[in-house]
Write an enzyme that holds these catalytic residues in place. Structure first.
Site, PDB file in Angstrom:
ATOM      1  N   HIS A  65       1.361   1.655  -2.602  1.00 22.40           N
ATOM      2  CA  HIS A  65       0.479   1.903  -1.472  1.00 22.40           C
ATOM      3  C   HIS A  65       1.152   1.478  -0.181  1.00 22.40           C
ATOM      4  O   HIS A  65       2.078   0.674  -0.176  1.00 22.40           O
ATOM      5  CB  HIS A  65      -0.842   1.145  -1.645  1.00 22.40           C
ATOM      6  CG  HIS A  65      -0.665  -0.336  -1.798  1.00 22.40           C
ATOM      7  ND1 HIS A  65      -0.404  -0.921  -3.017  1.00 22.40           N
ATOM      8  CD2 HIS A  65      -0.692  -1.355  -0.910  1.00 22.40           C
ATOM      9  CE1 HIS A  65      -0.289  -2.237  -2.862  1.00 22.40           C
ATOM     10  NE2 HIS A  65      -0.457  -2.519  -1.585  1.00 22.40           N
ATOM     11  N   CYS A 184      -2.616 -10.176   0.804  1.00 21.66           N
ATOM     12  CA  CYS A 184      -1.293  -9.638   0.490  1.00 21.66           C
ATOM     13  C   CYS A 184      -0.706  -9.045   1.761  1.00 21.66           C
ATOM     14  O   CYS A 184      -1.409  -8.905   2.767  1.00 21.66           O
ATOM     15  CB  CYS A 184      -1.364  -8.593  -0.625  1.00 21.66           C
ATOM     16  SG  CYS A 184      -2.215  -7.065  -0.171  1.00 21.66           S
TER      17      CYS A 184
END
Length: 669
Positions: A65, A184
């Site tokens: 992603h 993240c």
């Protein structure tokens, strides 16, 4: 808003053998659906995200992603592989592959959709339904949450947790309570998957887990009452936890985000053990939580924390460098170098004159460049002490420009501002003052202290050092210039986008704020050396294919474009797979290129762009020759070293075979 996934974005027979091929196959579907405008540009963004941390998850899931300017709408493509594809997960290849594409400016609604998918991936019923699906339209509907399998999974969760809750209530006991923070680097997938994994493990253990997700769209802070009532804290993060002092005085488990996804039960058990032992963490905004009693921890990790602080400043500075530097470079391409001395376009602008447009671009770029040192200082301070340090950091950086302390002054100002704020934060204050400390008291006192230090104490000595450095750069010639080129080349190629690379790059772009002949040579050498690693690996995979895996050969094709664009990170997959052979080879090539660029007297006024800004390079032919020479040296070395490694086992095997044949001869006789 368009649907996140449609049947056209589902491939139930994904035939790709590698993660790069899988990403390309799914991305091509996004291009066909008009969700991605530039296939190669988008794949480069996916590869850059993958280089930060593998996106494979336990349970056979791959979730590459990224956020990209080449994405027109939030999009998800799904592929199911019969053979499995290696995405770096500990338990083996992935058969379920989700490619998530988010626009560079995705809003909170988009991120909510993406985070919802990430949470559902932690549900075994959901993944089982994906593995069993036969109709792309039905699978797309399942992923969108329109199929009943999702409701079934929710009911199973509810049924599974109810008996535990009833047991706790019936017993009249209060469950063990944990508050957690997950984050993240991109804040799209792993952040929310870790949150769901921890929450699910908590339900299974009868533990009340409340999670704060610090994702791309910001974060909603946990209720202070919930934190106060918690028995322990878990941080599962790969970026700094924001507003850490809220968790002070609690037992703390501090791990990476993938640990929160892959082993949540272990983290909960560790948190309970720490609570039973009465361990608490001394948390400050300056760094990670430290378990009490670990007196040497801060000293042991000072170098790591200092690097983090500096990289925080550099990362925020780079967009100003790119925007301002390329605008200035474009103005020179249109109107020549004399554009820099043009009158203000606010007083004189002629719509039909190219020189006026060149002056406009130059003055906009110069305005962006004027922020370099203050932004550097402000975000170094921010990395050290969070938001209260921004004001003194920016003030110190501005003063560094005022006293002509330049780039070095900005570094010092940022570190001073962060240190002063950290010191103030340690002073105990009455509860009535705590609310105004971060918005009034700390910025006021810290700005005054940093301003005094920069104006009166350290500013002038740093300015003298900066002037001496500038004079040295201007006077570089012969062997001195070559030696500096070697050092910069080695730094650019050692960690390929890491701290040393960024230090060399920041040193070069700092000189562009007040360009001289010496600083322009440094910028040229830095960019040239930074192009060598990906170009060398691309060439090596072309001339000696047998020395590389199929995945590496595919990466090599992309590395041509990445190297030509001055994206050094394009060589990271090769270095990660074989660091002892790749890193020394590309360092040698970078050193050769840096030395030749300096020796040839090549100059560069743009901070980025690779071969696409060659028209703006002084001595462009010799500059390209320097890059080619370094690339050939690095390629030759990596081929030689990899070839020697391959020859050694072959020779050993032949010797073993010969020995066994000899040993059989006497027996036969």
């Amino acid at each position: 808003m368009s649907e996140l996934i449609t049947a056209e974005l589902v491939d139930l027979d994904l035939s790709a053998a590698t993660k790069d091929a899988a990403a390309r196959s799914l991305a091509e579907r996004m291009v066909a659906a008009h969700r991605v405008t530039d296939l190669d540009g988008f794949l480069a963004d996916v590869a850059a995200r993958e280089a930060q941390m593998p996106t494979g998850l336990d349970g056979g899931i791959g979730i590459p992603h990224c956020r990209s300017e080449h994405v027109t709408a939030p999009t998800l493509a799904f592929g199911r592989s019969a053979a499995g594809i290696d995405f770096g997960a500990a338990d083996g290849p992935a058969d379920l592959v989700f490619l998530i594409a988010a626009p560079a400016g995705a809003d909170d609604d988009h991120l909510t959709i993406l985070s919802g998918l990430a949470r559902r991936l932690m549900d075994p019923a959901f993944t089982a339904a994906l593995r069993a699906g036969t109709d792309p339209a039905a699978v797309a509907a399942l992923i969108r949450g329109e199929e009943p399998a999702e409701e079934l999974a929710a009911e199973e969760k509810k049924e599974g947790t109810a008996p535990e809750a009833e047991t706790a209530e019936a017993a009249g006991s209060v469950p063990f309570r944990i508050v957690a923070v997950t984050s993240c680097p991109t804040g799209i997938a792993h952040t929310y998957m870790a949150a769901e994994s921890l929450a699910a493990a908590g339900r299974a253990e009868g533990v009340e887990v409340t999670v704060e997700t610090q994702g791309s769209g910001g974060f909603k802070k946990l209720d202070p009452a919930v934190i106060a009532a918690a028995d322990a804290v878990i941080w599962a993060h790969d970026v700094e936890v924001r507003e850490k002092t809220r968790f002070r005085g609690k037992p703390l488990v501090d791990v990476g985000v993938k640990a929160g996804i892959n082993r949540p039960a272990e983290l909960i058990a560790e948190a309970r053990r720490k609570a039973e032992r009465g361990e608490v963490a001394a948390v400050s905004e300056a760094g990670h939580g430290k378990d009490s009693g670990d007196g040497d921890a801060d000293h042991a990790h000072f170098g790591v924390r200092l690097r983090t602080y500096l990289m925080s400043g550099v990362s925020y500075m780079v967009p100003f460098v790119a925007a301002g530097g390329l605008l200035i470079a474009l103005s020179f391409a249109i109107g020549g170098y004399e554009t820099a001395s043009a009158k203000s376009v606010a007083d004189h602008f002629v719509w039909g004159e190219a020189d006026s447009w060149a002056a406009l671009l130059n003055q906009i770029g110069s305005a962006a460049f004027a922020f370099l040192v203050p932004v550097l200082a402000g975000y170094i301070a921010y990395g050290m002490a969070d938001r209260p340090a921004l004001v003194p950091g920016f003030v110190g950086g501005s003063i560094a420009l005022t006293v002509n302390a330049g780039f070095l002054g900005g570094l010092v100002a940022g570190l001073l501002a962060g240190a002063v704020v950290m010191a103030i934060q340690r002073v105990p204050v009455h509860a009535t003052l705590r609310g105004i400390m971060p918005v009034l008291v700390i910025p006021l006192i810290a700005s005054a202290v940093v301003g005094f230090l920069m104006f009166i104490v350290v500013g002038k000595p740093i300015a003298s050092l900066q002037n001496a450095l500038t004079d040295w750069l201007n006077g570089l010639s012969g062997s001195n210039a070559v030696i500096l080129g070697v050092v910069l080349g080695l730094m650019m190629c050692f960690d390929m986008g890491g701290p040393l690379n960024k230090v060399a790059y920041a040193f070069a772009v700092g000189g562009l704020a007040d360009p001289t002949d010496g600083s322009l040579k440094v910028m040229a050498a830095v960019m040239a050396a930074g192009m060598v690693p990906p170009l060398a690996m691309a060439l090596a995979t072309t001339v000696r294919k047998k020395l590389f895996t199929k995945t590496e050969r595919e990466n090599g094709r992309a590395a041509w474009v990445l190297g030509a664009s001055f994206i050094t990170e394009g060589a990271i997959p090769f270095a990660a797979a074989d660091p002892l052979r790749v890193i020394p080879s590309v360092m040698a090539g970078g050193a050769v290129t840096g030395a030749l660029s300096m020796a040839f007297g090549a100059t560069l006024r743009a901070p980025h762009g690779g071969v696409f800004v060659v028209p703006l390079i002084g001595e462009p032919f010799l500059y390209l020759l320097a890059i080619a020479a370094g690339t050939l040296v690095a390629t030759a070395l990596v081929v030689l070293l990899k070839g020697a490694r391959r020859a050694a086992p072959d020779a050993a095997g032949e010797a073993g075979a010969a020995g066994s044949d000899d040993s059989r001869v006497p027996v036969a006789a």
